[in-house]
Motif scaffolding. Structure first.
Motif, short mmCIF file in Angstrom:
data_model
loop_
_atom_site.label_atom_id
_atom_site.label_comp_id
_atom_site.label_asym_id
_atom_site.label_seq_id
_atom_site.Cartn_x
_atom_site.Cartn_y
_atom_site.Cartn_z
N PHE A 132 1.98 -1.01 14.82
CA PHE A 132 1.27 0.33 15.07
C PHE A 132 0.35 0.12 14.14
N VAL A 133 0.45 -0.35 12.81
CA VAL A 133 -0.61 -0.38 11.85
C VAL A 133 -1.79 -1.38 12.30
N LEU A 134 -1.27 -2.47 12.86
CA LEU A 134 -2.25 -3.64 13.20
C LEU A 134 -3.07 -2.93 14.68
N ALA A 135 -2.37 -2.18 15.25
CA ALA A 135 -3.37 -1.36 16.27
C ALA A 135 -4.20 -0.32 15.61
N ASN A 136 -3.90 0.29 14.72
CA ASN A 136 -4.78 1.38 13.91
C ASN A 136 -5.82 0.53 13.45
N THR A 137 -5.74 -0.61 12.72
CA THR A 137 -6.65 -1.34 12.27
C THR A 137 -7.70 -1.95 13.29
N TYR A 138 -7.07 -2.28 14.33
CA TYR A 138 -7.89 -2.83 15.53
C TYR A 138 -9.00 -1.88 15.80
N TYR A 139 -8.51 -0.42 15.96
CA TYR A 139 -9.27 0.64 16.34
C TYR A 139 -10.39 1.04 15.38
N ALA A 140 -10.00 0.71 14.08
CA ALA A 140 -10.91 0.98 12.85
C ALA A 140 -11.94 -0.01 13.11
N TRP A 141 -11.61 -1.26 13.33
CA TRP A 141 -12.83 -2.39 13.51
C TRP A 141 -13.61 -2.18 14.52
N ARG A 142 -12.99 -1.58 15.58
CA ARG A 142 -13.84 -1.28 16.62
C ARG A 142 -14.61 0.16 16.65
N ASN A 143 -14.65 0.77 15.41
CA ASN A 143 -15.10 2.02 15.18
C ASN A 143 -14.66 3.15 16.22
N LYS A 144 -13.53 3.12 16.61
CA LYS A 144 -12.98 4.08 17.50
C LYS A 144 -11.59 4.89 16.87
N GLU A 145 -11.82 5.14 15.67
CA GLU A 145 -10.68 5.88 14.91
C GLU A 145 -10.23 7.08 15.62
N ARG A 146 -11.33 7.67 16.28
CA ARG A 146 -10.91 8.89 16.73
C ARG A 146 -10.55 8.88 17.92
N ALA A 147 -10.03 7.75 18.69
CA ALA A 147 -9.44 7.69 19.87
C ALA A 147 -8.19 8.39 19.87
N LEU A 148 -7.88 8.94 20.98
CA LEU A 148 -6.53 9.53 21.00
C LEU A 148 -5.38 8.78 21.10
N LEU A 149 -5.47 7.52 21.63
CA LEU A 149 -4.36 6.66 21.46
C LEU A 149 -4.26 6.13 20.02
N TRP A 185 16.80 -4.30 3.88
CA TRP A 185 16.66 -3.72 5.42
C TRP A 185 15.56 -3.00 5.38
N LEU A 186 14.58 -2.81 4.34
CA LEU A 186 13.19 -2.31 4.17
C LEU A 186 12.27 -2.85 4.90
N LEU A 187 12.35 -4.38 4.92
CA LEU A 187 11.63 -5.52 5.47
C LEU A 187 11.71 -5.22 7.09
N LEU A 188 12.76 -4.83 7.39
CA LEU A 188 12.80 -4.59 8.96
C LEU A 188 11.86 -3.33 9.41
N ALA A 189 12.16 -2.22 8.64
CA ALA A 189 11.39 -1.19 8.77
C ALA A 189 9.94 -1.23 8.78
N CYS A 190 9.47 -2.27 7.67
CA CYS A 190 8.08 -2.77 7.71
C CYS A 190 7.52 -3.53 8.97
N ALA A 191 8.56 -4.39 9.50
CA ALA A 191 8.24 -5.33 10.51
C ALA A 191 8.05 -4.18 11.78
N ALA A 192 8.71 -3.23 11.84
CA ALA A 192 8.88 -2.11 13.07
C ALA A 192 7.47 -1.74 12.98
N ALA A 193 7.14 -1.28 11.72
CA ALA A 193 6.03 -0.59 11.77
C ALA A 193 4.38 -1.20 11.81
N ALA A 194 4.63 -2.80 11.75
CA ALA A 194 3.56 -3.54 11.75
C ALA A 194 2.73 -3.51 12.72
#
Length: 247
Positions: free
Chosen positions: A108-125, A97-106
């Motif tokens: 959000f992690v992908l969105a954070n990665t996108y913000y990092a790639w855009r060099n906007k890590e400090r964005a509020l969202l 069931w930990l795989l389901l938890a990882c899938a649920a978090a994925a």
């Protein structure tokens, strides 16, 4: 590992450590602590550090003219990822069931990665998105000990607090001259106080303190280390309250 290299390998996002530790500890001790919590904690921290360095590698490849800048993140990213896999795979075999938890978090992690790639890590969202899987870890550690997902109230309490730290810290540092951020932070903390009180009246105690600090401290020239120390105290107060009242 030398001290200098160690300082480069450890992420410098100091506020993240409390956000990683408090929900994890709350879920562990609200439930039944087990030996499996120890490798899960190590995998959790290794996964965070691997993700951090991978995101920095992506960001610096795009924005830095120095080819050495992104390269220094490759070795720690691979090392931490290997450690995460070494601990995470056996855990996933024992607790699928930990795989389901990882899938649920994925997402959000992908969105954070996108913000990092855009060099906007400090964005509020971006900051708010990072809070969700961190607080969701409370449900995971509770499930590991108790076999159920019945810890939604403490998870929501953590989410209310850590989401509030995102705009509040901005009013103390990067957006200290922004009246819009200040008003938004105070309004959020007032709403969070009301919501936390509905979860449990005892939560009104720490959340009142969070509202007061959000209303009073911005603009008073509080130094960054003091801001950090106060947030550590706030995190510990939340943990103590959540554990004491057993939401």
């Amino acid at each position: 590992m030398s001290r200098k290299r160690g300082s480069r390998w450890l992420p410098d996002q100091h506020g993240a450590w409390a956000m990683l530790a408090v929900p994890f500890a709350a879920g562990t001790f609200l439930g039944s602590p087990r030996r499996a919590h120890l490798p899960l904690l190590a995998a959790w921290l290794l996964g965070y550090m691997a993700t951090y360095h991978a995101q920095q590698w992506l960001r610096l490849r795009r924005v830095s003219r120095n080819p050495r800048a992104p390269r220094r993140h490759i070795r720690p990213a691979l090392t931490f990822a290997a450690g995460f896999a070494a601990l995470g795979i056996p855990l996933a075999v024992a607790y699928p069931w930990l795989l389901l938890a990882c899938a649920a978090a994925a997402p959000f992690v992908l969105a954070n990665t996108y913000y990092a790639w855009r060099n906007k890590e400090r964005a509020l969202l971006n900051g708010l998105l990072a809070v969700v899987p961190a607080c969701g870890m409370l449900l995971v550690t509770y499930r590991l000990g108790e076999g159920s997902w019945g810890a939604w109230a403490p998870a929501l309490a953590c989410l209310l607090y850590f989401a509030g730290t995102v705009p509040y810290v901005k009013t103390m540092i990067r957006e200290r001259n922004s009246r819009a951020y200040y008003r938004g932070s105070v309004a959020y903390h007032a709403a969070a106080l009301a919501a936390a009180t509905l979860l449990n009246p005892w939560l009104a105690l720490p959340f009142t303190a969070y509202l007061v600090r959000a209303a009073v401290l911005p603009g008073r020239g509080v130094k960054v280390p003091v801001v950090g120390a106060l947030e550590v105290m706030g995190s510990l107060a939340l943990l103590a309250t959540v554990l004491a009242v057993s939401l």
